[in-house]
Enzyme design. Structure first.
Site, PDB file in Angstrom:
ATOM      1  N   ALA A 191       1.543 -10.142  -1.973  1.00 28.35           N
ATOM      2  CA  ALA A 191       0.135 -10.094  -2.366  1.00 28.35           C
ATOM      3  C   ALA A 191      -0.163  -9.178  -3.544  1.00 28.35           C
ATOM      4  O   ALA A 191      -1.164  -9.372  -4.235  1.00 28.35           O
ATOM      5  CB  ALA A 191      -0.724  -9.665  -1.172  1.00 28.35           C
ATOM      6  N   GLY A 192       0.646  -8.154  -3.787  1.00 26.42           N
ATOM      7  CA  GLY A 192       0.310  -7.201  -4.847  1.00 26.42           C
ATOM      8  C   GLY A 192       0.303  -7.833  -6.231  1.00 26.42           C
ATOM      9  O   GLY A 192       1.109  -8.723  -6.500  1.00 26.42           O
ATOM     10  N   PRO A 193      -0.621  -7.404  -7.098  1.00 29.74           N
ATOM     11  CA  PRO A 193      -1.636  -6.367  -6.905  1.00 29.74           C
ATOM     12  C   PRO A 193      -2.938  -6.844  -6.282  1.00 29.74           C
ATOM     13  O   PRO A 193      -3.878  -6.070  -6.158  1.00 29.74           O
ATOM     14  CB  PRO A 193      -1.877  -5.860  -8.327  1.00 29.74           C
ATOM     15  N   GLY A 238      -4.820 -10.062  -6.896  1.00 28.86           N
ATOM     16  CA  GLY A 238      -5.733 -11.018  -7.519  1.00 28.86           C
ATOM     17  C   GLY A 238      -5.877 -12.307  -6.736  1.00 28.86           C
ATOM     18  O   GLY A 238      -6.992 -12.740  -6.420  1.00 28.86           O
ATOM     19  N   LYS A 239      -4.759 -12.939  -6.406  1.00 29.20           N
ATOM     20  CA  LYS A 239      -4.826 -14.182  -5.634  1.00 29.20           C
ATOM     21  C   LYS A 239      -5.303 -13.912  -4.208  1.00 29.20           C
ATOM     22  O   LYS A 239      -6.002 -14.730  -3.612  1.00 29.20           O
ATOM     23  CB  LYS A 239      -3.471 -14.876  -5.628  1.00 29.20           C
ATOM     24  N   CYS A 242       5.124 -17.431 -11.859  1.00 28.96           N
ATOM     25  CA  CYS A 242       4.547 -17.393 -13.208  1.00 28.96           C
ATOM     26  C   CYS A 242       5.704 -17.521 -14.196  1.00 28.96           C
ATOM     27  O   CYS A 242       5.896 -16.684 -15.070  1.00 28.96           O
ATOM     28  CB  CYS A 242       3.772 -16.110 -13.435  1.00 28.96           C
TER      29      CYS A 242
END
Length: 521
Positions: free
Chosen positions: A331-333, A335-336, A453
């Site tokens: 999960a970091g940082p 945004g999603k 990404c």
């Protein structure tokens, strides 16, 4: 190499007229060959100004750019994290902030090309220069070759910056070198640099400021995802274009009204998005409170796709009537996770956001703060263990794995010079282990969204293919079709062999990859 002039807008950026030569240009042909400072009694000048009129202070916008480049080189920092704090520290207004942003990112993106130019203008190998001097030269080269800054202003202000923060002696060298840079336009320099070259990869590397291995990797990636290798130059050029800042209003919680009133425009690819010209977005109250966030449209699309997959009539894992359980495994940082938390709230689901690093877990909590707390929980732990500890516990799992970041070179311009082919090999085992954990954690009938990404097949299709080969309880869903369904256009054209790949030169997004894997009921 294509660079936007950003907010330069023809400004001299001289400040109080310091970008204008008041005494006229003087002959500097007798300068010491090493560019060392001469005796004060000499009549030759280091810039177009007479000595008494030379700029001796650091222009704040250029100083910000210099500090960003220094942090990137000396501290291994990320430009997108350092730049906003330096802009605030120096109190730049919107126009100067735009100039500093273009100068910082442009100098970092074009580093390879500018270094090739500078190597023709310096009488020693560049690695023998003090790193601070080299960063100042890169800043000067970008202004002279790719921004709408008058040459005299670029020279005067860059030398003034050097005098203020490096020293008088180095400023003389910088002035001498940058004067040589002004001998040609960028296109003329490129023609000189590629003269006699026959290797197309090498030529593209010089022209578009990408390491050769990345040029080859991107060409391979285009073909692997069903596109033509002839698109490579368009892709590399898109990497060099200054990206528009993407905003997202958290569904049911945020609003774009403030951003739109401030000049942003509504996004054309996904609901609840907007495009901003940049500046310090922290000035927006909705951004400060976290209900409106900076997030690339590609990231918005893949998160919405995971939330939108039709799981059919199967019973969810919820045992208390609370609806589905979702997991953001990496999960970091945050945004999603923030977008997923808002979507989960709308759909009556709950979200577990997992992050192994405590300091990044703190960032995830901060990102989720705008979402009512009963909707989410943050776990600090190794994502590779979740599949064993919480087997078949979740209806939807997002596994946005650590990757090379080759898909975000527009936004992280320094990454292209940091990454090596070894990174792909090193990350492969971790990516496979995290995907396995996600597949173990999802319930039968549930879906895993595997996201990177990066378009590189070693991080995308190869990882998914390996997972499917090892199990017989998995099936690929049509990721391209789901992306189309959550987009405003309905026809992104990102799908290939049931997976989906977004592209900067096609979609104006980061090069996000998405595979939707369903565990058979």
């Amino acid at each position: 190499m294509s660079e936007s002039g950003g907010n330069a807008g023809g400004r001299g950026r001289g400040g109080s007229g310091s970008g204008r030569g008041k005494g006229g240009p003087r002959d500097s042909s007798t300068r010491n060959a090493q560019g060392r400072e001469r005796n004060r009694s000499t009549q030759k000048s280091f810039t177009e100004n007479a000595p008494a009129q030379r700029t001796r202070r650091a222009d704040p916008a250029r100083l910000v750019a210099f500090e960003v480049l220094r942090a990137v080189a000396a501290e291994d920092a990320y430009a997108n994290l350092v730049l906003p704090s330096r802009i605030r520290h120096h109190g730049l207004d919107k126009r100067d902030a735009g100039f500093a942003t273009e100068l910082s990112y442009g100098a970092l993106r074009g580093q390879g090309t500018y270094d090739a130019v500078l190597a023709r203008c310096v009488d020693r190998p560049l690695d023998q220069l003090d790193p601070a001097i080299l960063d100042a030269l890169r800043i000067g080269a970008h202004q002279l070759l790719a921004m709408r800054v008058p040459a005299h202003a670029a020279l005067d202000q860059t030398v003034g910056l050097a005098r203020a923060v490096i020293g008088a002696g180095p400023s003389a060298l910088i002035n001498a070198v940058l004067r040589k840079v002004t001998a040609h336009t960028l296109e003329e320099w490129l023609e000189l640099l590629v003269a006699g070259e026959t290797d197309e990869t090498r030529i593209a590397s010089i022209r578009y400021a990408h390491p050769e291995w990345i040029v080859r990797a991107m060409r391979q990636s285009l073909v692997a995802h069903g596109r033509s290798a002839t698109e490579i130059n368009d892709l590399l050029e898109a990497d060099n274009a200054a990206p528009v800042v993407n905003l997202v209003a958290l569904p049911g919680l945020g609003s774009l009204d403030e951003a739109l009133e401030g000049g942003a425009t509504r996004g054309e690819l996904v609901e609840g998005s907007a495009l901003s010209s940049g500046g310090d977005l922290g000035r927006l109250a909705t951004v400060r409170e976290g209900s409106t966030r900076v997030q690339d449209v590609g990231s918005q699309l893949v998160a919405r796709a995971m939330a939108a997959v039709d799981l059919g009539a199967g019973t969810s894992t919820g045992t208390d009537g609370g609806g589905e359980r979702w997991l953001d495994l990496c999960a970091g940082p945050g945004g999603k996770a923030a977008l997923l938390g808002a979507l989960a709230r709308q759909q009556g689901a709950t979200l577990l956001a997992n992050e192994p690093a405590p300091h990044r877990a703190k960032l995830v909590r901060q990102a989720l703060a705008a979402v009512p707390h009963e909707t989410w929980h943050v776990r600090t732990g190794d994502g590779r263990e979740v599949g064993t500890e919480m087997a078949e516990s979740f209806d939807r799992v997002l596994v946005d794995v650590p990757c090379s970041g080759l898909g975000a070179l527009r936004r992280r311009p320094e990454s292209r010079w940091r990454r090596t082919p070894k990174d792909l090999a090193d990350l492969g085992p971790l990516q496979r282990a995290l995907l396995k954990s996600a597949l173990d954690a999802v319930r039968p009938g549930g879906v895993v969204a595997y996201v990177t990404c990066s378009p590189h097949p070693a991080e995308t299709t190869a990882v998914v293919t390996d997972a499917l080969r090892k199990r017989d309880d998995l099936e690929l869903l049509d990721a391209g079709g789901v992306l189309d369904a959550v987009s405003l256009t309905g026809n992104l054209g990102a799908g290939h062999d049931s997976t989906a790949q977004l592209w900067p030169h096609i979609h104006s997004t980061d090069a996000m990859f998405l595979a939707l894997i369903r565990k058979k009921a």
